[in-house]
Design a protein around this motif. Structure first.
Motif, PDB file in Angstrom:
ATOM      1  N   VAL A 146       0.837  -1.202   0.000  1.00  0.00           N
ATOM      2  CA  VAL A 146       0.000   0.000   0.000  1.00  0.00           C
ATOM      3  C   VAL A 146       0.870   1.249   0.000  1.00  0.00           C
ATOM      4  O   VAL A 146       0.554   2.259  -0.646  1.00  0.00           O
ATOM      5  CB  VAL A 146      -0.953  -0.009   1.210  1.00  0.00           C
ATOM      6  N   ALA A 147       1.999   1.184   0.710  1.00  0.00           N
ATOM      7  CA  ALA A 147       2.895   2.341   0.778  1.00  0.00           C
ATOM      8  C   ALA A 147       3.656   2.573  -0.519  1.00  0.00           C
ATOM      9  O   ALA A 147       3.936   3.718  -0.890  1.00  0.00           O
ATOM     10  CB  ALA A 147       3.879   2.159   1.930  1.00  0.00           C
ATOM     11  N   SER A 148       3.981   1.504  -1.247  1.00  0.00           N
ATOM     12  CA  SER A 148       4.869   1.643  -2.406  1.00  0.00           C
ATOM     13  C   SER A 148       4.171   1.604  -3.759  1.00  0.00           C
ATOM     14  O   SER A 148       4.699   2.132  -4.743  1.00  0.00           O
ATOM     15  CB  SER A 148       5.938   0.544  -2.375  1.00  0.00           C
ATOM     16  N   ARG A 164      -8.983   8.626  -6.941  1.00  0.00           N
ATOM     17  CA  ARG A 164      -8.739   7.282  -7.450  1.00  0.00           C
ATOM     18  C   ARG A 164      -7.553   6.619  -6.754  1.00  0.00           C
ATOM     19  O   ARG A 164      -7.500   5.390  -6.629  1.00  0.00           O
ATOM     20  CB  ARG A 164      -8.508   7.326  -8.963  1.00  0.00           C
ATOM     21  N   ARG A 165      -6.593   7.412  -6.302  1.00  0.00           N
ATOM     22  CA  ARG A 165      -5.460   6.842  -5.560  1.00  0.00           C
ATOM     23  C   ARG A 165      -5.928   6.180  -4.271  1.00  0.00           C
ATOM     24  O   ARG A 165      -5.547   5.047  -3.969  1.00  0.00           O
ATOM     25  CB  ARG A 165      -4.423   7.924  -5.264  1.00  0.00           C
ATOM     26  N   ALA A 166      -6.722   6.894  -3.502  1.00  0.00           N
ATOM     27  CA  ALA A 166      -7.185   6.354  -2.228  1.00  0.00           C
ATOM     28  C   ALA A 166      -8.074   5.132  -2.433  1.00  0.00           C
ATOM     29  O   ALA A 166      -7.998   4.156  -1.673  1.00  0.00           O
ATOM     30  CB  ALA A 166      -7.933   7.429  -1.450  1.00  0.00           C
ATOM     31  N   ALA A 167      -8.929   5.162  -3.449  1.00  0.00           N
ATOM     32  CA  ALA A 167      -9.816   4.034  -3.713  1.00  0.00           C
ATOM     33  C   ALA A 167      -9.017   2.784  -4.090  1.00  0.00           C
ATOM     34  O   ALA A 167      -9.296   1.678  -3.602  1.00  0.00           O
ATOM     35  CB  ALA A 167     -10.798   4.389  -4.815  1.00  0.00           C
ATOM     36  N   ALA A 168      -8.021   2.954  -4.946  1.00  0.00           N
ATOM     37  CA  ALA A 168      -7.196   1.812  -5.333  1.00  0.00           C
ATOM     38  C   ALA A 168      -6.391   1.292  -4.153  1.00  0.00           C
ATOM     39  O   ALA A 168      -6.220   0.076  -3.992  1.00  0.00           O
ATOM     40  CB  ALA A 168      -6.268   2.207  -6.480  1.00  0.00           C
ATOM     41  N   ALA A 169      -5.896   2.193  -3.303  1.00  0.00           N
ATOM     42  CA  ALA A 169      -5.136   1.776  -2.131  1.00  0.00           C
ATOM     43  C   ALA A 169      -6.008   0.985  -1.164  1.00  0.00           C
ATOM     44  O   ALA A 169      -5.546   0.015  -0.541  1.00  0.00           O
ATOM     45  CB  ALA A 169      -4.533   2.990  -1.431  1.00  0.00           C
ATOM     46  N   ALA A 170      -7.271   1.372  -1.030  1.00  0.00           N
ATOM     47  CA  ALA A 170      -8.180   0.639  -0.151  1.00  0.00           C
ATOM     48  C   ALA A 170      -8.418  -0.776  -0.668  1.00  0.00           C
ATOM     49  O   ALA A 170      -8.458  -1.742   0.122  1.00  0.00           O
ATOM     50  CB  ALA A 170      -9.503   1.386  -0.026  1.00  0.00           C
ATOM     51  N   ASP A 171      -8.570  -0.933  -1.973  1.00  0.00           N
ATOM     52  CA  ASP A 171      -8.720  -2.274  -2.543  1.00  0.00           C
ATOM     53  C   ASP A 171      -7.469  -3.111  -2.292  1.00  0.00           C
ATOM     54  O   ASP A 171      -7.554  -4.298  -1.959  1.00  0.00           O
ATOM     55  CB  ASP A 171      -8.986  -2.188  -4.044  1.00  0.00           C
ATOM     56  N   LEU A 172      -6.300  -2.505  -2.457  1.00  0.00           N
ATOM     57  CA  LEU A 172      -5.045  -3.215  -2.246  1.00  0.00           C
ATOM     58  C   LEU A 172      -4.898  -3.649  -0.791  1.00  0.00           C
ATOM     59  O   LEU A 172      -4.454  -4.766  -0.500  1.00  0.00           O
ATOM     60  CB  LEU A 172      -3.876  -2.326  -2.666  1.00  0.00           C
ATOM     61  N   ALA A 173      -5.279  -2.790   0.135  1.00  0.00           N
ATOM     62  CA  ALA A 173      -5.155  -3.110   1.557  1.00  0.00           C
ATOM     63  C   ALA A 173      -6.011  -4.314   1.944  1.00  0.00           C
ATOM     64  O   ALA A 173      -5.695  -5.021   2.904  1.00  0.00           O
ATOM     65  CB  ALA A 173      -5.533  -1.896   2.395  1.00  0.00           C
TER      66      ALA A 173
END
Length: 270
Positions: A146-148, A164-173
């Motif tokens: 999530v960090a990288s 869109r960055r935050a949404a994609a990061a939430a899916d990744l987490a």
């Protein structure tokens, strides 16, 4: 044993030409491909999620891992359950989803009518980082990814404040770490460069000009390696082209994929 794959209906109606779309590692197919699917009214669009991502169940930790060929076979089985055992389809995939498309076109040529490979390549197995990445998520979970990942994923079109960055990061987490690691290990064994000359369907390769993971040169080499291939480069786009530039990707697919009404291949073939 093949992994379990969930197929999602993204847009369109049964009876229209079938398009199957596949995700990038760490993403969900709804997020990555939903806007593109909605912009393709002439198609019936199905998407699939990687193991432990989105709607697909996590891998069984007691069973062995899988290869890219095994992952492609699992995707084909899930699509067959959803759409019909012998129905042929066009295919588009980003990153690992694109690699699955190549594997399908090579191993099951009667099922794939045309192919779009976005932000991907034919030789992920040449990367030396997959074992280290798999070990990292097993030890530390998804936080390091999530960090990288945003630095690898997005081009200049998606700024720091873009939601869109935050949404994609939430899916990744939310991804299951062991499933993520298994996909990394499958990618470590993927290299089909020697087979590209046998790809029998038209191939559209789409690159992001800002993609540091699979730069335009990788997509140019892919398109040059197949008998009927061409490449398009999207300015300001990184590694998640369908998410970053859905309208342009939809236009390219509408032009570049061969629509074919649902039909069946010879039973037992492909």
């Amino acid at each position: 044993m093949l992994p379990s794959i969930a197929v999602r209906h993204l847009a369109g109606q049964p009876g229209r030409p079938l398009l199957v779309v596949g995700p990038s590692l760490g993403t969900t197919v709804d997020r990555l491909w939903g806007p593109v699917a909605s912009a393709l009214p002439g198609w019936n669009v199905l998407g699939w999620d990687l193991p432990g991502h989105g709607a697909s169940p996590a891998v069984d930790r007691l069973t062995p891992g899988f290869s890219m060929a095994g992952l492609a076979a699992a995707v084909l089985a899930a699509v067959s359950d959803a759409a019909g055992r012998d129905v042929a389809f066009a295919y588009a995939g980003d990153s690992v989803g694109g690699a699955v498309g190549l594997q399908l076109a090579l191993d099951h040529p009667l099922r794939v009518t045309s192919l779009a490979v976005l932000c991907s390549e034919a030789a992920f197995g040449t990367w030396s980082t997959w074992p280290e990445r798999a070990a990292l998520v097993r030890a530390s979970g998804m936080d390091p990814m999530v960090a990288s990942s945003p630095a690898r994923w997005f081009g200049s079109r998606v700024g720091e404040a873009d939601p869109r960055r935050a949404a994609a990061a939430a899916d990744l987490a939310a991804v299951d770490p062991e499933s993520y690691a298994r996909v990394c290990e499958a990618l470590a064994g993927f290299d089909v460069r020697s087979r590209l000359g046998t790809v029998s369907v038209p191939l559209l390769a789409v690159a992001g000009a800002d993609d540091v993971a699979t730069p335009p040169a990788a997509l140019e080499a892919l398109a040059a390696g197949v008998p009927d291939g061409r490449v398009e480069v999207l300015a300001g786009v990184g590694h998640l082209a369908p998410y970053e530039a859905p309208e342009e990707v939809a236009a390219l697919l509408a032009e570049g994929l061969s629509p074919r009404s649902p039909q069946r291949t010879a039973r037992g073939c492909g």
